[in-house]
Every structure is written in C-alpha cells, then in structure tokens.
Scaffold this active site. Structure first.
Site, short mmCIF file in Angstrom:
data_model
loop_
_atom_site.label_atom_id
_atom_site.label_comp_id
_atom_site.label_asym_id
_atom_site.label_seq_id
_atom_site.Cartn_x
_atom_site.Cartn_y
_atom_site.Cartn_z
CD GLU B 314 -14.93 4.93 -38.57
OE1 GLU B 314 -15.69 5.87 -38.85
OE2 GLU B 314 -14.39 4.21 -39.42
CB CYS B 407 -20.13 6.74 -45.46
SG CYS B 407 -19.65 7.11 -43.77
#
Lengths: 633, 633
Positions: B314, B407
C-alpha cells in the site's frame, strides 16, 4: 531403426514420460555440454559455486537445524524454534535434487558424507507412518494435513520425491527413495479414492508423484497424482485474502484456461497436468493446457520469459498487464515455465515450446544469477529507475546472496545440474536439437556433435555419426536462416519457428546459419506499460541499457532511441558480455512538471550513441538503473 | 479590522490551529454550502445515506459487538471472538466523528440514542487507567502497547480523540471528550518525557493529540504529540517484511523528505508534523514538509489526486512509478492528502495546496463513492482492462458496499460531514475562497455569497456584504481567466495558480470567469506507464472513456485519440455527468502477437467519436473497462 531409449535407465533426466511422449528425452549420460559454452559453463559454475553455496546456506539459515532438533537420536540442537518459512524443508530437498543430478553428470563424491548425514537425519525424523515435515512436526499445535492451504506439506513432500528421484537416477542412491516412498505411500493411503480429498495450496506434488511413478513403476503414485489434479478447483481449500486462484483452486483444471493467481503455483500445476497427460493420454487435459499456454505465453509473459507481473500476491496480472518496472517475474516462475514447456514439447513436438524454454533460460533465468554463481535475483524486473529504493528484498537493486524466502537459489541449482537433460530428444526417426548449444548428443547408434558460438554467433555446425534424421530448431526470429549440408539430404528447409529436418548418412555435416543482426521488437499495443518503446534483441538474447554505461549527466530515463539508425556490434574478449551493441539515440531534456498541457513533442535532443548489454548480464557492475524497453525518439 | 475568529468557538471545523496559521479556518457555523451543488450535495447524501450505511455496517460487521462482549455490565454478547481487523475500533470512531460534524452542520438528533448507547459502552469498557482498545482487551495474550508496530492502539486512540473533538465541537457532547481525554492522559503518563519511547506503527495520533489540545487547551497533549513526532524514525519499531518505511520509522521526520512507504501512514504523519509546526512554529518541520510535499505531489501523485501506486505494501513507488492499471490510490490516502494540504495551506497561504485539495476531492475522492452514497472503492485505478479479474477486494470492477478492511467508507463520511470546513478561510484582511463552491461564508462582519455552477461551468459570481478583502483561488489550469467587479477594486489580477484579490465595499460583486475548454494533459516523460498518452480534463475534472459508451465490437483498448481534433461538449440533464465530452479517435485493429518485429506504426484505423465522462462517475453503470490515459493516434 528405433532410437527410443529404455525409460528406466538410471541416467534419465528430469521428466521422462513412460508412455505417451511424442519425443523422448535423451538420457543424461548421452549428453555432454561443452563446458566452454554458455550453458555448459553454467553447469560448471553450478557445480563449483552454486551448489556449495546452497549447501552452506541451508546449514547457515537453520533449514537442516530444523531436522536436527527433531532428531532425538542425534540430539544436536534439540532446543530452539523452527526457523524460516514453513516450507523451508524444500530448500534442502531442492539442494539434494541438484546434488543428485550433479552426481549423475560428473560422478562427483564431494557430497557423499553430507548425503549420508542427511539421509540418516531424515530417516530418524520421519514418523513411523512415513510423515515428514519439520514445520508441522516441530510447531506445537500443528496437525499433519490440517491446513493444506497454508502448510505446504505436499509441496515439501513433492520436492523430497524429486530429490529422491534425482539421487536415484544420478547415483542409484536408494536411501532417499525409500524415505520419499514412505511419505508417498502415506499420501496414497490417506488421500486415495476413499481418503480425505486433500490437495495442497501450492501445487508441486503432482509432477513429483508422477516422476516417482516413473522411477519406481508404482501405479499408485500415478493415481495419487491424478486425484490431486482432478480434485483441484472444487473449492476444497479455504481461500484467504488473495482468493482461491492464489491456491489454484478457483476452477477445475479443464476449465481453468486463463493463467491467473500465484504464477509459480499456476506453472507447477500446469507441468503436473501435462505430466498426467503424458502418462494417461487424456486429451482433454492437453487441450486445456494448450489453451492455458496461449493465455500465459500469449498475453502475460514478459519479453524476457518472466511470468507474473504482480508483487502483492506473486500473481499473473490481467492480460497485457506487464509493467517492466514492477515486474515480479519470479525466478522460480521462469524455471517452472521452462519445465512446463519441456513437457508440452515432449507431448507435441511443437517448436514454440522449445522457443519459450530458450527465451526464459537465456534471459530471465540467466539474469537471476551473478557470474559468480553465488548471488541471485528473486524478482527480475525489466526496468530499474534512477532513484529506485532497493531496500526491499522483493525489489533489490542488486542480486542478493540469499533470501528469507529462499526458493529461487536451490531451484536454479537443480535446473542447472539437469540442464543437459533439456537440450535434445529422440524419436523413432532420429535426434532433435532444441537448445542450440555445443555438445555431444547420443541416441542409439546416432551421435550428434554440435559446434557453435551460439548464442553469440549464429553458425551451428552439426556433425553426425551413424545414420538417422536430424532435426534442428530454427528460432522464430531467424528470418533468412540458411543451411548447408554434406552427406545429407534436407527434408525440411530452415523455416523460423519450426525444425530444419535433415536425413543424415554416417559422417554427415549440417551447417545452419542464423542471422544475428540486432533487431527491434515491439509489444502488442495493449501492453500499455511499454507503449512507444522497443526492445533490442540479438539472436535469442534481449538487451538492455544500463546507467553505468552512460556518460555522467545523462540518465537512462532521458534516452530516446532512433529506430531508423543501424545498430552496430562490439565484440569483446569478455565472458559476460562478449557482444555488446551500440545504439543511436537522443538525449531528451527532463521536464519539470509532473502534469502539464499537452504539446506535440519536438524531437529535439543531443545525439548520443549508447551501449547495450545482454539483459542477463545487468547489475553485475554494482547497482544501476536499467531499461530493456527503450522509448523511441 | 481583525476577522480572526475565536479559536475555541464550539462550531470549529477540523484542524483549526491555535497559534501560527497564516490563514484561519472559518467556523463551520459560518459556512453553508448550497445543497444543490456538487459539494453541498455530497454533504446531503452523506447525511442521508453514507453515515446511516456506516452506522449499520459497524453494527453488522461486529465492530460494536467487539465492545459489547467486553461490557460486563451489559452482557449482551459476552461470548465470541474479536471480529475484524485489529484496528476495527477505528471504524466506529470515524463514524462517530462523522456524526459529530453532522450534528454541528444540521443539528440533527437522529443519532442521539445511538450516541448515548455507545458512550455508555465505551465508558464501561474503558479500563480504570483510561486504556481502551477492544482488540487488545479482547484477545488473550495481548498486552497493551506491547507490539506497537502491529496493534494500532495509538491509531485507534487517535480516531477516538478526533471523534470526541468533532462531537464536542458539533454538539458540545462532553461524554466522548472525557473518554478520549482519559486515554490521552494515559498516553501522556506512559509515554511522556520520562516514559517509554513508544510510537505507533500507523501514524494518526499526532494530529489527534494536537486537535485534542486545541479543543481542551491542555498543553500536555501537544507535548505528547511532539514526542510522537520527534521519536519517529529512530528505528524503535520492529520492522517487518515491508521494512521500516512501511511503519514510517525509516528516518527522523526532518530527514525523511522522500514520500515512501505506506502512503496513508506517510500522509497522516505529514499532517501531524504540519499540525505540530502550526502550534510550535519550528521552521525546520515546515521546511521538511515542503520538501516531502514536492516528492509526493511532484513525482508520485496520480493525475486524479491518488497517492500510493503499489498494492503489495500500500506504498508509494519510486518517483514516476505511476501505473494507471495497478494504481492502488487508496481512498484514505487521498483523504489524508487533502488533510495534509489543508494544513500546509493554513501554514503558508499558498494556492498550490488548495489546488491539490481540489484535485483529490473532485477526482480520486469523488470517484470512490457511488451516487447512492452506499458503495465504495478502496483502490482507485485509472484504467481497467477488458478481461479484468475483479474478484479481489483490492481491485474490484465495481464499488463494493463494504470491505473487510473498512477504513475508507467512514473516512469518507467524516470528510464529507466536515467538508464545509475546508472551503474558505479568513485572515486579518478578509476572506479567502479555496474551493469554488456555491454557498455562504461569513467572517466577522464580512459575508460572502458564492453562486456558480462550478465545476460544470466556469462562472463564479461572488457577492460581498460588509467590507474587506476577498481572495478567490484561480486554478493553475485557468489560463485566460477574467474578472469583472462592481463596487470593488482588483488588487491582484486573476493569475492561474494564485489568488485573485479584490478589495470590496459593502455590496460589491466579483465575477470570475474561468475558461472551461476541455484540454489535453500529458505526464512527465518519466511516467513510463502513460507514455504516448494524454488525459482529457475540463476545469478541475479528469475525464475518462468507459467501455459502456462504445459501440459493440470496439474495445476501449483500441482507441487512439486524435490530438488535433477539437473536443465538443454535451450538456445533459443528468446530475452525475451533466457535461460529457466527445472525442475524435481512430479504432486501431488489435494485434495477434505479444511481441513482434518493430515496424513504424501506420496511423490507420476507422474514425470514431467517443464519449468521455468525468472520472469520478465511472463504474456507475455496471462493471466496465475504463481508461483515463488515452493513447494518441
């Protein structure tokens, strides 16, 4: 005349079918590669450096200690935790396999003591029922075959079987074969027709069981492999965050005709399915494999023979998703691709499979090792930028001596030790040369001697003793290849992408001349990541430009190749890059804005001539930015 | 005249510095966005759909159950295991934060009962020393703050603090503030000057502690934040396989001037460091942040305002490593980028920060949600191929209702609920408009009414009551912008990339006209992945071509744009794509070989006119291949 060899000869190489092969591999004892050649040289380097390096590292990193601490008789290091990844046993087994082939190749006894130690250790650690896996045996709470999506037990067992087969073929060593058979017998008993329908999250045991069947004649192993193949793709494995395709459990093998998921698992599975076809003749398996091959090699392969573009899950990307910078292109995937192509070649005799073996071997695989034989790439990118952060093991700037996940180095060792097994085959009519490497190849009464500087030059001189048909692969890029024969009759002219066929009398000579003019290659336009770029190839080798060859102040990112300019060659007395290329380019000034209004490009830029070296030789002079795909001016 | 507002006004928005800001945010109560506008509409949609969807999902997925099972008084579901990721608490906290802002915006009481329930739950689950984390409290063997590289305890605590601040600012709710302060006091006691030098593997608490300081005036929270910032980069966290940069612990913040590692962590940290500068005035922090910003926004940002190109960790890639197909471009990263830019804007007043807020907001962030407000992208690619495998959550073909790692959705909810806080600021001289959105903005005696169809049209009419200086941001792309004023005097002409400045009398009108002609944009040539391509933009919006708009038999991969042809507009009575573009292109036949000899391209191909829609509206008509970057003919 029938040149078919006895399939149970002790000197067999890897993957020799008992039943259906269109072509039959030559026994290893029937092949000697010239040690001064590229391929033969790798075998020497492997023996002198890579295998000893692997032996040292399976000791250093605790792989052998994982066995020792379970060895109550030995009690050398009974304390301590399991070390490394849960599939660490396989690093030892692949090293043993390399040793097995190497003994077969040269008769060396330098590892005799080690083999005796390890054989004893394995015998003592193996459970009474045949089970052997140091991670599961050595980790409290783990139960054999309880988490097949994770634990790699059959994967490790497969590598044990392959090691045992190699050692048996190479030296007649029965010890490892006995150990491997006990484990294989457990698999047969536990996961047979009426047993638990277990498959492994990481394919590998399919091919191994079939090799064990080939070596022992035990049909139960073939049947066990068949069950492994047929049970796959029915969702029996618990999929994790990377989905069922990561485990190659997304579709039954006859329907899974797009190459997806973890690329090494995909390719090992494909090799196993092809092996199964070679033994059971189920045409639906071969049909599926041909479709899968088109997907993998026709839409998802790097020009270097790398497979698997995604780092996240070590996976194939979508079709044409082939970024050169973030190429994962795991070394093991190219090895697996070669192994699969070999089996497809044996099954069909089609030149395209040998073509792709050569591409992978001379580019991606060759690039994965330094010329010292003791440092390796795990991933094999086709571009490394100036400013690259090489701190991560998955994308280092230079080859590393070893990896936390050390699957690649011993995989290279076992491949190189058995490489002569992949060069040629025979059939009822004669001998086929697939890898154009100097050496001697014998099949029955026919002996073929190949002399060539290939891949550096394109003259291939073949001298034949005895009588028979000689087939020599003409690479697909070799437009304009010519042949000149004496004492022989050309049956099929040298056509790129097929086999030159010559009927030879005793003493015949065949001289094949391949055009080695450097050429520019483009990718399908759907490969967005290399739009507007070309790669430079010469013969079977992909070339690259490395920052270290550029003058100060010029970045590899600034080069724009002039496609109309001719490319010149530089021949050097250098084993690593004997043929370098000189390319005409311009130096483009660097921009200052990440995004800006589009203006038609002006083709300005100072001219420069730059050196290109074979891709496989990159990063041998320290870390340096590198590009295979060069933008056009 | 001093239009600075009281920094402790209850209606403050996010990130209102107490000390050093060059510009001061307007209180939320001083801003009303027009609900019929794009941004105002999002706020309505958020209230009506997204926040309720988040509330429902934190219940459905067990996030609240994780608290309940620890609630001995409640005893609702004492059984069961912790559910979800170890940082699942933060999903609840971000939802609470959204509710806090939403109450402040509209005074809604629809979540009053839920807030009472949750406040009671948190009070009862919180340990006597103030500790609160349901993963650690609910998982046998976990010890508070024992594995800060992994457990996200300070990350979750930070989101608790931000929720508490929002609820306090929005409704005066003291309950969550008390809970959050107890946790913050624990942090102060445990990790103060003489305490353990703990930092969290996921930055977030830095900004949260500073916001808590701003809301409470408690200097100890500011000092705790400062320690968090100063302790970072000294290798105190145990690095995992993604290296110390994944944890933002690779270098001290003043030296860490290249954007690397996990992009959300990098950007949250940068926001925290900038917040610290805004409170302590340490110029070395701002200097480092400006360098870091150049790295992130000048070499590593997608044209859509996405950040982080790598799926594996990420993370930010190397400079110019910006593949459109494998763009990770996490929604949270673009939100974090906006939050950081906002703080840089407050610190410096420079237009470039507002420019990048707008880019992210109207492109990457806007694209991450359906027009129903109830389905979301986690990653935001700029290209999706025909043949894409959308089975993975990290690269789906359509927005999903929720994610295992959830998230992003509540992060969007908290952003949209507080969006009016990011539109305008004031300083001693007057009001600055950063986001050109219709609405009403009040600062002291000065009231600014903005009427515009922006981003769909370029006329921005501002009417000013009271006297003062009005600054209106002129986007960097707006070459040829003009202004027409009445009752006002132009101090700075409309120059792209800076602020139009006008001295206004009471009743003045300012009409800014921005050229909305569609334009072609190219990337720096080092962005290899989009070589030979252009993006089409109109105003601040990036456009894309979707497969669904093409005739049968034409693939989006076949289009080649004619850069010399003019682009026409299609205005439609359609809330989602009110302005579509018509582009002239040719259809290139598809090739058949993955690699082949290079031949200079022939520009043949059947002409076609294709529709482009705003990137943020893609994938609202089912899964479809899509491209932002279009190859040129």
């Amino acid at each position: 005349m029938n040149l078919h060899i006895d399939a149970l000869t002790r000197t067999l190489g890897p993957a020799v079918p008992r039943r259906l092969a269109h072509l039959t591999p030559l026994p290893l004892s029937a092949v000697q590669l010239d040690p001064a050649s590229l391929l033969g040289g790798w075998q020497e380097l492997n023996a002198a450096a890579t295998i000893p390096h692997c032996v040292q590292n399976v000791e250093r990193t605790g792989v052998i200690a994982n066995f020792r601490r379970l060895d109550e008789a030995g009690q050398e290091t009974p304390e301590g935790k399991f070390r490394g990844f849960w599939f660490a046993d396989s690093d030892l087994y692949k090293t043993l396999e390399a040793i097995g082939w190497e003994i077969g190749r040269t008769g060396t006894d330098q590892w005799a003591a080690m083999l005796t130690d390890v054989a004893g250790l394995l015998e003592r650690v193996q459970l009474p029922d045949g089970y052997l896996n140091t991670y599961v045996q050595g980790t409290p709470g783990e139960v054999p075959f309880d988490r097949p999506e994770f634990t790699h037990e059959l994967y490790c067992a497969g590598h044990l079987m392959q090691a045992a087969v190699a050692l048996h073929r190479g030296s007649g060593d029965e010890r490892f074969l006995t150990i491997a058979r006990r484990m294989a017998d457990l698999v047969v008993r536990s996961f047979g027709e009426d047993g638990r329908p277990i498959i492994d999250g990481h394919p590998e045991v399919e091919t191994a069981l079939i090799e064990l069947y080939r070596e022992t004649g035990e049909e139960a192993y073939l049947r066990a492999a068949e069950l492994q193949v047929e049970r796959r793709g029915h969702g029996s494995l618990e999929a994790g965050r990377f989905g069922p395709q990561y485990l190659q459990d997304h579709l039954p093998v006859r329907e899974a005709t797009e190459a997806i998921g973890h690329s090494v698992r995909q390719l090992y599975l494909a090799a196993g399915v092809t092996d199964l076809y070679l033994e059971n003749g189920d045409q639906t398996l071969l049909d599926a494999m041909e479709q899968l091959w088109e997907s993998a090699f026709g839409t998802k392969m790097y020009i270097t023979g790398g497979h698997g573009s995604r780092h996240r899950d070590e996976a194939y990307g979508d079709p044409y998703e082939l970024p050169p910078d973030r190429a994962y292109a795991e070394t093991c995937a190219s090895i697996a691709a070669l192994q699969w192509c070999w089996r497809m070649l044996l099954a069909t005799g089609r030149a395209r499979y040998a073509e792709e073996m050569e591409r992978a071997l001379l580019n991606a695989i060759a690039a994965s090792m330094t010329h010292t034989g003791t440092a390796f790439f795990y991933s094999n990118p086709l571009q490394l930028r100036n400013g690259h952060d090489g701190s991560s093991e998955d994308a280092p700037s230079e080859r590393l001596p070893w990896y936390d996940c050390a699957c690649c180095p011993p995989n290279l060792a076992r491949l190189f030790a058995s490489l002569h097994g992949y060069a040629a085959t025979s059939d009822a009519s004669g001998v086929q040369l697939h890898l154009l490497t100097p050496g001697t190849f014998t099949a029955g009464s026919m002996k073929v001697v190949v002399e060539t500087g290939y891949p550096w030059d394109g003259d291939v001189l073949v001298t034949v003793s005895g009588q028979g048909e000689l087939a020599v692969r003409v690479p697909a890029w070799a437009e304009g290849a010519t042949v000149d024969v004496a004492g022989a009759r050309v049956l099929a002219e040298p056509t790129p992408g097929s086999y030159l066929r010559v009927s030879c009398e005793d003493g015949a000579t065949v001289r094949l001349t391949l055009p080695m003019t450097p050429r520019l290659v483009r990718a399908d336009e759907r490969v967005d990541a290399v739009r507007g770029c070309v790669a430079v190839e010469r013969g079977p080798l992909v070339y690259c430009v490395e920052q270290v060859d550029l003058p100060d102040g010029v970045l590899v990112e600034q080069l724009r190749l002039d496609p109309s300019a001719s490319i010149t060659e530089e021949h050097a007395a250098d084993d690593i890059t004997p043929v370098r290329l000189r390319l005409s380019a311009v130096i483009r000034p660097l921009g200052s804005a990440l995004y800006e209004h589009y203006e038609p490009a002006s083709a300005t830029g100072a001219p420069i001539t730059v050196t290109a070296i074979p891709y496989h030789a990159w990063a041998n002079r320290g870390p340096a930015a590198m590009r295979v795909w060069l933008p056009l001016a």
